[in-house]
Write an enzyme that holds these catalytic residues in place. Structure first.
Site, PDB file in Angstrom:
ATOM      1  N   GLU A   1      19.849  40.577  40.444  1.00 39.33           N
ATOM      2  CA  GLU A   1      19.744  41.755  39.568  1.00 39.33           C
ATOM      3  C   GLU A   1      19.157  41.392  38.207  1.00 39.33           C
ATOM      4  OE1 GLU A   1      23.448  42.337  42.187  1.00 39.33           O
ATOM      5  OE2 GLU A   1      22.426  40.683  41.192  1.00 39.33           O
TER       6      GLU A   1
ATOM      7  N   HIS B   1      21.247  35.790  38.707  1.00 41.48           N
ATOM      8  CA  HIS B   1      21.476  36.547  39.936  1.00 41.48           C
ATOM      9  C   HIS B   1      20.262  37.441  40.173  1.00 41.48           C
ATOM     10  CE1 HIS B   1      26.165  36.256  39.808  1.00 41.48           C
ATOM     11  NE2 HIS B   1      25.572  35.082  39.626  1.00 41.48           N
TER      12      HIS B   1
ATOM     13  N   CYS C   1      26.756  41.318  36.624  1.00 45.30           N
ATOM     14  CA  CYS C   1      25.544  42.113  36.818  1.00 45.30           C
ATOM     15  C   CYS C   1      25.815  43.602  36.606  1.00 45.30           C
ATOM     16  CB  CYS C   1      24.956  41.865  38.200  1.00 45.30           C
ATOM     17  SG  CYS C   1      24.261  40.202  38.363  1.00 45.30           S
TER      18      CYS C   1
ATOM     19  N   CYS D   1      27.880  41.823  41.259  1.00 43.59           N
ATOM     20  CA  CYS D   1      29.101  41.226  40.723  1.00 43.59           C
ATOM     21  C   CYS D   1      29.446  41.904  39.393  1.00 43.59           C
ATOM     22  CB  CYS D   1      28.917  39.724  40.524  1.00 43.59           C
ATOM     23  SG  CYS D   1      27.832  39.288  39.150  1.00 43.59           S
TER      24      CYS D   1
END
Length: 139
Positions: free
Chosen positions: A26, A24, A63, A60
């Site tokens: 992040e 992701h 993360c 999310c």
């Protein structure tokens, strides 16, 4: 990711491209911060403690857990992730969860309309990295 008013990490979702569900934005940006820290002879653990994450969508749960472990103090996001965002099922950012790192502050809605438009544009285009079964059929 911004440290001392300098962008030290950038990321975008690379999940389909890398076939790695953890890539992701992040996580990618965090890797950039680690590399930046090495190049500038700084301890990434110290850099993260003074780094602000700016992200299009609320992180999310995965993360958010990583951000706690990295001790990121502040996350500023554009639009909510109602299904699996860090405040959806469990307040990962703010709840007292033993042995999971440090709580962080989340500020949502920063340029929220722009964030939603970015997502709409992203989902309208075909993703060349998507698995064959996920590619939309042209009408």
């Amino acid at each position: 990711m911004v440290y001392n008013n300098e962008i030290v990490g950038r990321g975008r979702n690379e999940v389909n491209e890398t076939k790695n569900a953890t890539r992701h934005a992040e996580m990618v940006a965090s890797d950039h911060v680690i590399n930046w820290s090495k190049e500038n002879e700084k301890k990434s653990t110290e850099v993260f403690k003074d780094t602000v994450l700016y992200v299009t969508v609320e992180p999310c749960i995965m993360c958010a857990g990583a951000l706690r472990l990295l001790k990121i103090p502040l996350v500023v996001y554009g639009c909510r992730n109602k299904i699996c965002g860090c405040g959806s099922v469990l307040n990962i950012a703010g709840d007292d969860i033993p042995n999971t790192g440090t709580r962080f502050k989340c500020i949502g809605g920063y340029q929220g309309e722009k964030a939603v438009e970015l997502l709409k544009t992203f989902y309208k285009q075909e993703n060349p990295n998507a698995p064959r079964t996920k590619v939309r059929k042209k009408e």
